[in-house]
Design a protein around this motif. Structure first.
Motif, PDB file in Angstrom:
ATOM      1  N   ILE A   1       0.852  -1.185   0.000  1.00 15.59           N
ATOM      2  CA  ILE A   1       0.000   0.000   0.000  1.00 15.59           C
ATOM      3  C   ILE A   1       0.884   1.231   0.000  1.00 15.59           C
ATOM      4  O   ILE A   1       1.865   1.301   0.738  1.00 15.59           O
ATOM      5  CB  ILE A   1      -0.895   0.051   1.254  1.00 15.59           C
ATOM      6  CG1 ILE A   1      -1.752  -1.214   1.347  1.00 15.59           C
ATOM      7  CG2 ILE A   1      -1.787   1.274   1.231  1.00 15.59           C
ATOM      8  CD1 ILE A   1      -2.553  -1.271   2.614  1.00 15.59           C
TER       9      ILE A   1
ATOM     10  N   GLU B   1      -0.824   4.796  -0.562  1.00 15.74           N
ATOM     11  CA  GLU B   1      -1.807   5.663   0.077  1.00 15.74           C
ATOM     12  C   GLU B   1      -3.190   5.186  -0.344  1.00 15.74           C
ATOM     13  O   GLU B   1      -3.365   4.635  -1.429  1.00 15.74           O
ATOM     14  CB  GLU B   1      -1.615   7.128  -0.354  1.00 15.74           C
ATOM     15  CG  GLU B   1      -0.344   7.773   0.178  1.00 15.74           C
ATOM     16  CD  GLU B   1      -0.380   8.000   1.673  1.00 15.74           C
ATOM     17  OE1 GLU B   1      -1.471   8.153   2.231  1.00 15.74           O
ATOM     18  OE2 GLU B   1       0.701   8.016   2.284  1.00 15.74           O
TER      19      GLU B   1
ATOM     20  N   PRO C   1      -7.021   3.104   0.048  1.00 15.29           N
ATOM     21  CA  PRO C   1      -7.393   1.722   0.347  1.00 15.29           C
ATOM     22  C   PRO C   1      -6.561   0.713  -0.437  1.00 15.29           C
ATOM     23  O   PRO C   1      -6.156   0.966  -1.568  1.00 15.29           O
ATOM     24  CB  PRO C   1      -8.863   1.655  -0.092  1.00 15.29           C
ATOM     25  CG  PRO C   1      -9.300   3.049  -0.320  1.00 15.29           C
ATOM     26  CD  PRO C   1      -8.081   3.840  -0.632  1.00 15.29           C
ATOM     27  N   MET C   2      -6.312  -0.435   0.198  1.00 13.84           N
ATOM     28  CA  MET C   2      -5.792  -1.565  -0.549  1.00 13.84           C
ATOM     29  C   MET C   2      -6.898  -2.041  -1.484  1.00 13.84           C
ATOM     30  O   MET C   2      -8.069  -2.060  -1.125  1.00 13.84           O
ATOM     31  CB  MET C   2      -5.385  -2.678   0.412  1.00 13.84           C
ATOM     32  CG  MET C   2      -4.890  -3.937  -0.278  1.00 13.84           C
ATOM     33  SD  MET C   2      -4.618  -5.287   0.901  1.00 13.84           S
ATOM     34  CE  MET C   2      -3.259  -4.644   1.845  1.00 13.84           C
ATOM     35  N   GLU C   3      -6.535  -2.402  -2.702  1.00 11.49           N
ATOM     36  CA  GLU C   3      -7.535  -2.861  -3.666  1.00 11.49           C
ATOM     37  C   GLU C   3      -7.211  -4.266  -4.131  1.00 11.49           C
ATOM     38  O   GLU C   3      -6.048  -4.586  -4.412  1.00 11.49           O
ATOM     39  CB  GLU C   3      -7.585  -1.923  -4.870  1.00 11.49           C
ATOM     40  CG  GLU C   3      -8.713  -2.243  -5.836  1.00 11.49           C
ATOM     41  CD  GLU C   3      -8.840  -1.205  -6.933  1.00 11.49           C
ATOM     42  OE1 GLU C   3      -9.345  -0.104  -6.635  1.00 11.49           O
ATOM     43  OE2 GLU C   3      -8.427  -1.499  -8.070  1.00 11.49           O
ATOM     44  N   ARG C   4      -8.230  -5.122  -4.185  1.00  5.92           N
ATOM     45  CA  ARG C   4      -8.098  -6.478  -4.684  1.00  5.92           C
ATOM     46  C   ARG C   4      -9.270  -6.788  -5.606  1.00  5.92           C
ATOM     47  O   ARG C   4     -10.316  -6.141  -5.543  1.00  5.92           O
ATOM     48  CB  ARG C   4      -8.052  -7.485  -3.532  1.00  5.92           C
ATOM     49  CG  ARG C   4      -6.821  -7.352  -2.639  1.00  5.92           C
ATOM     50  CD  ARG C   4      -5.542  -7.713  -3.359  1.00  5.92           C
ATOM     51  NE  ARG C   4      -4.359  -7.679  -2.507  1.00  5.92           N
ATOM     52  CZ  ARG C   4      -3.551  -6.645  -2.387  1.00  5.92           C
ATOM     53  NH1 ARG C   4      -3.809  -5.532  -3.055  1.00  5.92           N
ATOM     54  NH2 ARG C   4      -2.491  -6.699  -1.616  1.00  5.92           N
TER      55      ARG C   4
ATOM     56  N   ILE D   1      -3.327 -10.913   1.555  1.00  5.39           N
ATOM     57  CA  ILE D   1      -3.024  -9.718   2.333  1.00  5.39           C
ATOM     58  C   ILE D   1      -1.776 -10.016   3.152  1.00  5.39           C
ATOM     59  O   ILE D   1      -1.724 -10.999   3.902  1.00  5.39           O
ATOM     60  CB  ILE D   1      -4.202  -9.320   3.237  1.00  5.39           C
ATOM     61  CG1 ILE D   1      -5.398  -8.893   2.366  1.00  5.39           C
ATOM     62  CG2 ILE D   1      -3.797  -8.189   4.181  1.00  5.39           C
ATOM     63  CD1 ILE D   1      -6.608  -8.444   3.140  1.00  5.39           C
TER      64      ILE D   1
ATOM     65  N   TRP E   1      -7.761  -0.513   8.735  1.00  6.98           N
ATOM     66  CA  TRP E   1      -7.245  -0.288   7.389  1.00  6.98           C
ATOM     67  C   TRP E   1      -8.358  -0.537   6.377  1.00  6.98           C
ATOM     68  O   TRP E   1      -9.158  -1.464   6.528  1.00  6.98           O
ATOM     69  CB  TRP E   1      -6.074  -1.212   7.100  1.00  6.98           C
ATOM     70  CG  TRP E   1      -4.839  -0.881   7.889  1.00  6.98           C
ATOM     71  CD1 TRP E   1      -4.115   0.263   7.834  1.00  6.98           C
ATOM     72  CD2 TRP E   1      -4.183  -1.730   8.839  1.00  6.98           C
ATOM     73  NE1 TRP E   1      -3.042   0.199   8.692  1.00  6.98           N
ATOM     74  CE2 TRP E   1      -3.058  -1.014   9.326  1.00  6.98           C
ATOM     75  CE3 TRP E   1      -4.420  -3.011   9.331  1.00  6.98           C
ATOM     76  CZ2 TRP E   1      -2.193  -1.541  10.271  1.00  6.98           C
ATOM     77  CZ3 TRP E   1      -3.565  -3.540  10.272  1.00  6.98           C
ATOM     78  CH2 TRP E   1      -2.458  -2.817  10.738  1.00  6.98           C
TER      79      TRP E   1
ATOM     80  N   LEU F   1     -10.071  -1.624   2.735  1.00  2.00           N
ATOM     81  CA  LEU F   1      -9.885  -2.583   1.647  1.00  2.00           C
ATOM     82  C   LEU F   1     -11.039  -2.422   0.673  1.00  2.00           C
ATOM     83  O   LEU F   1     -12.201  -2.350   1.094  1.00  2.00           O
ATOM     84  CB  LEU F   1      -9.845  -4.013   2.199  1.00  2.00           C
ATOM     85  CG  LEU F   1      -9.933  -5.163   1.186  1.00  2.00           C
ATOM     86  CD1 LEU F   1      -8.663  -5.223   0.330  1.00  2.00           C
ATOM     87  CD2 LEU F   1     -10.141  -6.500   1.912  1.00  2.00           C
TER      88      LEU F   1
ATOM     89  N   GLU G   1       2.022   0.093  -7.633  1.00  2.00           N
ATOM     90  CA  GLU G   1       1.252  -0.783  -6.748  1.00  2.00           C
ATOM     91  C   GLU G   1      -0.205  -0.881  -7.187  1.00  2.00           C
ATOM     92  O   GLU G   1      -0.825  -1.941  -7.087  1.00  2.00           O
ATOM     93  CB  GLU G   1       1.336  -0.289  -5.304  1.00  2.00           C
ATOM     94  CG  GLU G   1       2.684  -0.522  -4.640  1.00  2.00           C
ATOM     95  CD  GLU G   1       3.682   0.597  -4.918  1.00  2.00           C
ATOM     96  OE1 GLU G   1       3.361   1.490  -5.740  1.00  2.00           O
ATOM     97  OE2 GLU G   1       4.772   0.569  -4.323  1.00  2.00           O
ATOM     98  N   ARG G   2      -0.772   0.208  -7.659  1.00  2.55           N
ATOM     99  CA  ARG G   2      -2.174   0.185  -8.084  1.00  2.55           C
ATOM    100  C   ARG G   2      -2.360  -0.691  -9.313  1.00  2.55           C
ATOM    101  O   ARG G   2      -3.323  -1.445  -9.420  1.00  2.55           O
ATOM    102  CB  ARG G   2      -2.650   1.610  -8.355  1.00  2.55           C
ATOM    103  CG  ARG G   2      -2.802   2.403  -7.074  1.00  2.55           C
ATOM    104  CD  ARG G   2      -3.141   3.840  -7.324  1.00  2.55           C
ATOM    105  NE  ARG G   2      -3.153   4.550  -6.042  1.00  2.55           N
ATOM    106  CZ  ARG G   2      -3.240   5.852  -5.908  1.00  2.55           C
ATOM    107  NH1 ARG G   2      -3.315   6.613  -6.990  1.00  2.55           N
ATOM    108  NH2 ARG G   2      -3.253   6.417  -4.721  1.00  2.55           N
TER     109      ARG G   2
ATOM    110  N   ALA H   1      -1.962  -4.360  -8.324  1.00  5.49           N
ATOM    111  CA  ALA H   1      -3.071  -4.897  -7.538  1.00  5.49           C
ATOM    112  C   ALA H   1      -4.210  -5.408  -8.417  1.00  5.49           C
ATOM    113  O   ALA H   1      -4.983  -6.266  -7.998  1.00  5.49           O
ATOM    114  CB  ALA H   1      -3.599  -3.835  -6.582  1.00  5.49           C
TER     115      ALA H   1
END
Length: 875
Positions: free
Chosen positions: A569, A571, A573-576, A584, A674, A676, A746-747, A750
């Motif tokens: 991550i 900045e 939300p984590m995205e899946r 995770i 956090w 998600l 990262e985006r 993901a």
């Protein structure tokens, strides 16, 4: 309790063979400049090639940093110089803010703790075989950044502005007086005058002065006055003057009495305020200012450099490759973090390097020192990516890896599958992680030095466990990296050791072991590995290189409680992606392995489910949520850590809030979690959200200042959502371009394989006036860029550009290198961007928004854009 210290050896090897033999000499060799402008050793006529760091404990913020923690500063010198010797460094720049802290207005030398620490560091550098560039005048305010209200500095730079140091006769007289008195000063630890100190090879009289390059004659007089001050004492050291504050000063340097020029190099800029992401190898292909023909025939040294705001394992060897190609014979990273302050990165926010606390970056500096010695001066290696292999060296941004695989030495900054050319001829092995020769599960740096056939010395350092971004604003109370002493298995496969060698501890705390198939357990410390079993201590050398054989400098004991940091991550939300297994991962920093780590996930506003997290490497834990378990939607998650020691009463803590209950307990009261997001494969992928991302943008520098740009985040006049307001500076020369750049790696990653379904790049924006244009560019990891120009007016609009319509383009390498403007534009590498090529979405690393001087432009008012969002559309 600190490990014992043996008597220190007095030297560094005059050459690699001497270092490998375990016999070393103090830094007492003399150097000279030959008629071609090459610095050579007087005894052998071989070229000088030195590598190390700046060390500023004697002055300014580092001096105060030690005081904040009530540390013994001379003990710090002992520890830090030992670490530098351990890293194979043979050069150091001792920077003294004497113009602020140990002179008076007239430049008279004041005998105080600052001068005493300089004396002590000089003595220890000589003992450790480390040669010195002395820099006695710094010009910049010694109270920066943590003591700006202090007005007690006695030195002459408090009375004369930096801009007048080269023009005001009284200021010049003070500098001349100070230089003479400092060089005549007798060091009480060596009983040698500074002017005669054999470890000092170079003197840069003033660091980063304000140049007056238009006044060549006046500049020559000023430089000559400083050189004459040195020579009036009888000092014969090689003199240098700074060029990189204004490259036009080269004309005056050429005509003056000074012997050489000093350069600074920061290819990733300075002071981003956060750790940078992405690859920066394209930024270090070349450093043209050092090839200025005006300075032909003069020696060149790099008085300070860094890959600022990075902790990578590949940048330093690549930088040395380029520095050697343009003629550098000395390079000093700015600035080395003291062992006992490095956990907090006190002193210099944008820099962070320490053997214990940044092992991957430190290992890259170990390799860089070898590159300085082994690479020929003046040889070019071509552009990226062809130059990722040079001699016996290799660098890889994708693997975050630097390597040296030579017949005598095998060094690596992380896990590698590379094998050395011949394991039987190796004399030196060092690394982080695992290789075909050493498998190690820990997260610290280790060194293996051959003593003789069948006997090796092993040195293992504690695990370095990051707990927060080290490039944020520092504080004495804020730990950014933990040093944890932990037992880990290690496997060593060397022909002369065999599979059942003995591992005997030399320093306290270790356990004697017999390897099974090369595998044994180690804790931090020094060991002897012997094929024949126990080794008679009397048969071991007293020293290994510049270290006592049993010398080991451990960091302060870690007393911090458990910490958890989600991985993957930047900045937001984590995205899946829904309908796929969801992984995770988190870094769980504890002094002992936890008995359990649990992931808790709930739909926003609903009930939690739990999933066990399993070990996935040192301090890493991972949970896999089966495909189909979580549908598309927004979620909260938390991670619970159960203490693994009876002494802690089986304490359980749930993060991020640090609550001592689990979400299933009746009194669980945590309010922070956090975020998600689970999305369908065709949900638009947001690449830029101003409210989240603006602080992580890199922008074109305005003039030669810092990173602050002409932007702000404002409420959209259409929706009220955060909008990015970017204006082109009205008075800007340079490339005629103003760009904001964001790393989106990262985006993109993901989204996984679903990224292949993206069809268009969409921008919601408006211009600040009619007929204005914004250039939108996607840049791949290898430097291939795809761009489009979008014409806008002042009304908000949503513009979708099919990805097939993007065209190959050049792009802006940001953060911009410093100082000067010498590598702004980058083009696709050879073989990319031609007919038949297309964007490779999984490799997209950066999004750039650019304002440029357009053909036939008539705008007289503000020129710019406001952007609500940029995303990839899948339909």
């Amino acid at each position: 309790m600190r490990p014992s210290r043996s008597a220190l050896v007095l030297c560094l090897a005059a050459c690699a063979a001497a270092a490998r033999s375990g016999h070393a000499q103090p830094a007492t060799r003399a150097a000279y400049v030959d008629p071609a402008g090459v610095i050579r050793w007087r005894d052998t006529r071989a070229e000088v090639a030195l590598f190390g760091a700046n060390y500023t404990l004697a002055s300014a913020s580092d001096f105060r940093a030690a005081g904040y923690l009530a540390l013994d500063r001379k003990r710090l010198v002992d520890e830090d110089l030992a670490q530098m010797a351990r890293m194979g460094w043979d050069g150091i720049r001792l920077a003294l803010w004497g113009d602020w802290e140990n002179t008076d207005r007239a430049g008279n030398l004041l005998a105080n703790e600052h001068l005493d620490l300089l004396d002590y560091a000089l003595a220890k550098a000589r003992e450790r075989g480390i040669y010195v560039l002395l820099s006695p005048i710094q010009t910049y305010q010694a109270t920066w950044p943590d003591a700006l209200g202090d007005t007690t500095s006695p030195g002459f730079s408090r009375f004369y502005k930096k801009e007048t140091l080269g023009t005001d006769p009284a200021a010049i007289a003070a500098q001349v007086n100070y230089i003479r008195q400092l060089l005549n000063h007798v060091n009480p630890y060596t009983r040698t005058a500074i002017k005669d100190e054999p470890a000092i090879l170079f003197v840069e009289m003033i660091n980063e002065p304000a140049h007056h390059s238009a006044d060549v004659a006046g500049s020559v007089r000023y430089i000559d006055a400083l050189v004459d001050a040195v020579r009036s004492t009888g000092c014969t050291k090689i003199t240098f003057h700074n060029v990189s504050q204004d490259f036009a000063i080269a004309r005056a340097i050429r005509r003056s009495k000074v012997q050489g020029a000093t350069f600074g190099w920061y290819p990733t800029g300075l002071n981003s305020g956060h750790e940078l992401r992405g690859s920066y190898l394209r930024a270090v292909d070349d450093y043209p200012p050092m090839r200025d023909t005006t300075l032909a025939g003069l020696p060149r040294i790099v008085y300070e450099f860094d890959s600022a705001d990075l902790r990578t394992g590949y940048m330093y060897p690549a930088m040395v490759r380029t520095m050697r190609s343009v003629g550098a014979q000395f390079a000093a990273m700015f600035a080395y973090d003291m062992l006992e302050t490095a956990s907090r990165n006190l002193g210099w926010q944008t820099h962070h390097l320490n053997l214990v606390y940044t092992p991957r970056k430190a290992m890259s500096a170990v390799i860089a020192a070898e590159a300085m010695r082994r690479l020929p001066r003046g040889r070019g290696w071509g552009p990226y990516p062809a130059n990722t292999r040079f001699g016996d060296f290799r660098v890889s941004a994708e693997e975050n890896l630097g390597e040296l695989a030579a017949p005598d030495a095998f060094l690596y900054t992380g896990d590698t599958k590379t094998a050395p050319p011949n394991a039987a001829t190796l004399r030196r092995i060092a690394g982080v992680g695992s290789s075909p020769v050493v498998q190690y599960d820990g997260a610290g740096i280790y060194f293996l030095d051959k003593v003789r056939d069948g006997v090796w010395r092993l040195e293992v350092y504690p695990d370095a466990v990051p707990v927060r971004d080290p490039f944020e604003m520092p504080s004495p109370d804020k730990i950014v990296t933990r040093a944890v002493s932990h037992a880990w298995p290690m496997t060593v496969r060397l022909p002369d050791l065999g599979a059942t060698f003995a591992a005997e501890p030399i320093t306290p705390g270790g356990t004697t072991a017999r390897a099974v198939d090369g595998r044994f357990t180690v804790t931090p410390g020094v060991y002897v590995l012997a094929a024949s079993g126990r080794v008679d201590r009397a048969s071991l050398p007293a020293t290994i290189g510049h270290l006592g054989f049993d010398e080991f400098h451990a960091p302060p004991a870690d007393t911090m409680g458990a910490r958890v940091e989600p991985l993957g991550i930047v900045e937001g939300p984590m995205e899946r992606v829904a309908d796929r297994a969801i992984d995770i991962a988190a870094r769980v920093a504890t002094t002992t392995p936890p008995s359990a780590v649990t992931l808790w996930v709930r739909p926003t506003g609903s009930w939690f489910r739990r999933f066990p997290m399993l070990p996935d490497g040192a301090y890493r834990y991972r949970a896999t949520i089966p495909a189909g378990t979580l549908g598309a939607g927004t979620y909260d998650y938390a991670i619970s850590v159960q203490c693994g020691e009876a002494a802690c009463g089986d304490l359980l803590t749930t993060f991020p809030e640090g609550a001592h209950q689990t979400p299933w307990q009746w009194n669980f009261g945590a309010q922070r979690f956090w975020p998600l997001r689970v999305v369908s494969p065709e949900t638009p992928l947001r690449l830029f959200a101003p409210g989240v991302d603006a602080a992580r943008l890199a922008l074109t520098r305005i003039g030669d200042a810092g990173r602050q740009g002409q932007f702000r985040v404002v409420p959209s006049s259409a929706t009220g959502a955060p909008a990015f307001h970017l204006e082109r500076p009205m008075a800007r020369g340079g490339p005629g371009d103003y760009t904001a750049s964001l790393v989106v790696t990262e985006r993109v990653a993901a989204r996984g394989d679903a990224i292949a379904g993206a069809r268009a790049l969409v921008l919601r924006a408006r211009a600040l006036g009619s007929g204005q244009t914004v250039h939108v560019t996607l840049v791949e990891r290898d430097g291939t860029a795809w761009s489009t120009a979008i014409a806008l007016d002042s009304a908000w609009t949503e513009r979708a550009i099919p990805l097939a319509d993007l065209r190959p383009a050049r792009w802006a390498m940001l953060p911009e290198g410093f100082p000067g403007e010498w590598n702004y534009w980058a083009s696709p590498p050879a073989g990319r961007g031609g007919a038949g090529d297309a964007i490779r979405l999984p490799d997209v690393e950066r999004l750039q928004l650019s304002l440029r001087r357009e053909p036939n432009e008539t705008t007289t008012g503000p020129y710019g854009v406001e952007v609500e969002s940029v995303w990839l559309a899948f339909r």
